[in-house]
Design a protein around this motif. Structure first.
Motif, PDB file in Angstrom:
ATOM      1  N   ALA A  17      12.387 -13.785   9.653  1.00 26.38           N
ATOM      2  CA  ALA A  17      13.264 -13.790  10.817  1.00 26.38           C
ATOM      3  C   ALA A  17      12.688 -14.684  11.903  1.00 26.38           C
ATOM      4  CB  ALA A  17      13.443 -12.363  11.330  1.00 26.38           C
ATOM      5  N   SER A  18      11.369 -14.884  11.874  1.00 24.51           N
ATOM      6  CA  SER A  18      10.743 -15.717  12.901  1.00 24.51           C
ATOM      7  C   SER A  18      10.562 -17.140  12.379  1.00 24.51           C
ATOM      8  CB  SER A  18       9.384 -15.127  13.277  1.00 24.51           C
ATOM      9  OG  SER A  18       8.418 -16.148  13.352  1.00 24.51           O
ATOM     10  N   PRO A  19      11.000 -18.124  13.172  1.00 24.95           N
ATOM     11  CA  PRO A  19      10.856 -19.521  12.738  1.00 24.95           C
ATOM     12  C   PRO A  19       9.395 -19.916  12.527  1.00 24.95           C
ATOM     13  CG  PRO A  19      11.975 -19.371  14.877  1.00 24.95           C
ATOM     14  CD  PRO A  19      11.655 -17.976  14.459  1.00 24.95           C
ATOM     15  N   PHE A  37       9.746  -6.465   4.192  1.00 22.75           N
ATOM     16  CA  PHE A  37       8.612  -7.146   4.835  1.00 22.75           C
ATOM     17  C   PHE A  37       8.855  -8.652   4.902  1.00 22.75           C
ATOM     18  CE2 PHE A  37       4.501  -9.308   4.393  1.00 22.75           C
ATOM     19  CZ  PHE A  37       3.869  -8.872   5.543  1.00 22.75           C
ATOM     20  N   VAL A  38       9.296  -9.230   3.767  1.00 24.62           N
ATOM     21  CA  VAL A  38       9.553 -10.668   3.743  1.00 24.62           C
ATOM     22  C   VAL A  38      10.700 -11.017   4.686  1.00 24.62           C
ATOM     23  CG1 VAL A  38      10.254 -12.603   2.285  1.00 24.62           C
ATOM     24  CG2 VAL A  38       8.699 -10.876   1.390  1.00 24.62           C
ATOM     25  N   VAL A  95      -1.589  -4.859   0.223  1.00 27.13           N
ATOM     26  CA  VAL A  95      -0.551  -5.397  -0.651  1.00 27.13           C
ATOM     27  C   VAL A  95       0.621  -4.425  -0.817  1.00 27.13           C
ATOM     28  CG1 VAL A  95      -1.538  -4.551  -2.806  1.00 27.13           C
ATOM     29  CG2 VAL A  95      -0.231  -6.671  -2.808  1.00 27.13           C
ATOM     30  N   SER A  96       0.379  -3.120  -0.591  1.00 24.92           N
ATOM     31  CA  SER A  96       1.428  -2.132  -0.866  1.00 24.92           C
ATOM     32  C   SER A  96       2.598  -2.266   0.103  1.00 24.92           C
ATOM     33  CB  SER A  96       0.828  -0.728  -0.794  1.00 24.92           C
ATOM     34  OG  SER A  96       0.215  -0.548   0.468  1.00 24.92           O
ATOM     35  N   LYS A  97       2.368  -2.873   1.259  1.00 19.51           N
ATOM     36  CA  LYS A  97       3.445  -2.976   2.254  1.00 19.51           C
ATOM     37  C   LYS A  97       4.466  -4.052   1.896  1.00 19.51           C
ATOM     38  CE  LYS A  97       1.381  -6.562   5.098  1.00 19.51           C
ATOM     39  NZ  LYS A  97       0.020  -6.778   4.624  1.00 19.51           N
ATOM     40  N   ILE A  98       4.112  -4.978   0.987  1.00 21.66           N
ATOM     41  CA  ILE A  98       4.991  -6.112   0.711  1.00 21.66           C
ATOM     42  C   ILE A  98       6.225  -5.644  -0.043  1.00 21.66           C
ATOM     43  CG2 ILE A  98       5.213  -8.336  -0.453  1.00 21.66           C
ATOM     44  CD1 ILE A  98       2.317  -8.800   0.006  1.00 21.66           C
TER      45      ILE A  98
END
Ligand code: SF4
Ligand code: FES
Lengths: 255, 156
Positions: B89-91, B83-84, B76-79
């Motif tokens: 960026a990817s469909p 990150f979002v 969870v710490s990476k969010i």
């Protein structure tokens, strides 16, 4: 009210009680609108053979202790379906419940079935229940001329709806259903069981109509598969399964 | 005269008697000859089917989502915003989140509608609870959809 006489009869019975009798407390839910607007619990001590049924206990109370106790019963042998009641919190037929099977060492609670208007003591107004039953058209509907002999059916076709022919309309299932408790508009398991009995009858021709009725917002889709109805049914009908079969018929009809 | 003096005495014993019984306690929304009215739609059928099908899809979507967000790659710490932004960026992830948003909201809203139908007794309570529910659902779904489609990683 009747406590003094009760104690006297209990005391005299104890001294000469045959060995097979045990003392059981019946805790009965009493309601009499001519006396009070409140329902209350009343305890009765009985000397009774544990192999007798709850109905025999109620008879004993009515005949020997308190004649004002009111309940329905007719056949006393599990056929007429008039004495469904909530015994120890579970819907059962009083005439099919042996006292030894429901832990007589604790008080046995007897209440009217839930979700229907209580008229007096254990008697409820069954009209909404039978209205739902009538609404699914529980009778044979056919087109064309009357045949000159009986309508034949193969053994397999008969087997298809055999389970649901056993219903005695006791309302144990419908009054055990939490959806019905909160919303009496729901058809309830018993009506669906009796619709199932005709929907899957090869001789009947109004299955479509009945499915349409049960497809509506208060029909089978309100069933939450709680299985209370299957547990409650004194005839051992797989009620929830019957409801699911109607759901499946509705879905396969549509797709 | 003597009859009149005895009547009040009996009335004090009980409020109710044979000619004046207490009101019986009726269950909520009892069925009558006229109710329920038939609507003749398949709405409940489709609702029931939708719950089953969306439930199966949601098991994959939600468990996948939780795995990516909370377990893999440092948990969870990476969010964070980065990150979002990177994911959207990817469909593919946009579509994933969009489908998950719609299915979960409709699934949950239909479930709550069922709960309200089951447990709200009075018609007015039902009506207002359901309206509140629908408003909240529409708001959340529209807001979420808007954010997914108009997300700008270079904001500020
Ligand atoms: S299905 Fe069983 S519980 Fe329900 S009314 Fe019929 S006999 Fe009674
Ligand atoms: S009295 Fe007839 S079923 Fe129990």
């Amino acid at each position: 009210m009747s406590t003094p006489t009760l104690e006297k009869s209990a005391a005299s019975a104890e001294s000469e009680a045959p060995a097979h009798l045990i003392t059981v407390t019946f805790r009965v839910r009493r309601f009499n609108p001519e006396i009070s607007d409140q329902a209350t619990w009343q305890d009765f001590q009985l000397e009774i053979d544990p192999k007798e049924r709850v109905l025999d206990g109620l008879h004993k109370i009515k005949w020997d202790h308190d004649g004002t106790l009111t309940f329905r019963r007719s056949c006393a042998h599990g056929i007429c379906g008039s004495d469904a009641m909530r015994i120890n919190g579970k819907n059962r037929l009083a005439c099919k419940t042996l006292i030894k099977d429901i832990n007589p060492s604790k008080p046995i609670t007897v209440e009217p079935i839930k979700g229907l208007t209580v008229l007096k003591d254990l008697v409820v107004d069954m009209e909404p229940f039978f209205q739902a039953y009538r609404d699914v058209m529980p009778f044979l509907i056919t087109k064309g001329n009357e045949p000159t002999r009986e309508r034949l059916q193969s053994a397999e076709d008969r087997e298809r709806f055999d389970d649901t022919t056993k219903c005695i309309l006791c309302a144990a299932c419908t009054s055990s259903c939490p959806v019905f408790w909160n919303d009496g508009q729901y058809f309830g398991p018993a009506a669906i069981v009796n619709a199932h009995r005709f929907i899957f009858d090869s001789r009947d021709e109004a299955g479509e109509q009945r499915l349409e009725i049960l497809n509506d917002k208060d029909g089978v889709w309100r069933c939450r598969t709680t299985f209370n109805c299957t547990d409650a049914c004194p005839r051992g009908i797989e009620v929830t399964k019957a409801i699911q079969e109607v759901k499946r018929a509705l879905i396969t009809r549509r797709f | 005269m003597s009859a009149e003096t005895t009547t009040p005495a009996t009335e004090t014993v009980s409020l109710y008697d044979v000619d004046n019984p207490a009101p019986v306690i009726a269950p909520p929304r009892a069925r009558t000859k006229k109710t329920p009215k038939s609507t003749r739609t398949n709405f409940e059928l489709y609702g029931w089917l939708f719950m089953r099908l969306s439930g199966v899809v949601l098991v994959v979507l939600v468990l996948g989502h939780l795995l990516i967000q909370l377990v893999l790659d440092g948990g969870v710490s990476k969010i964070g915003f980065a990150f979002v932004a990177g994911r959207w960026a990817s469909p593919f992830w946009q579509a994933w989140d969009l489908v998950m948003l719609w299915l979960a909201m409709l699934h949950g809203a239909n479930g709550l509608r069922t709960v309200i139908n089951d447990y709200a007794e009075r018609p007015k309570t039902r009506f207002w609870l359901k309206n509140l529910l629908y408003a909240a659902t529409v708001f959340t779904v529209l807001l979420g959809t808007l954010v997914i489609f108009t997300f700008d990683p270079n904001i500020r």
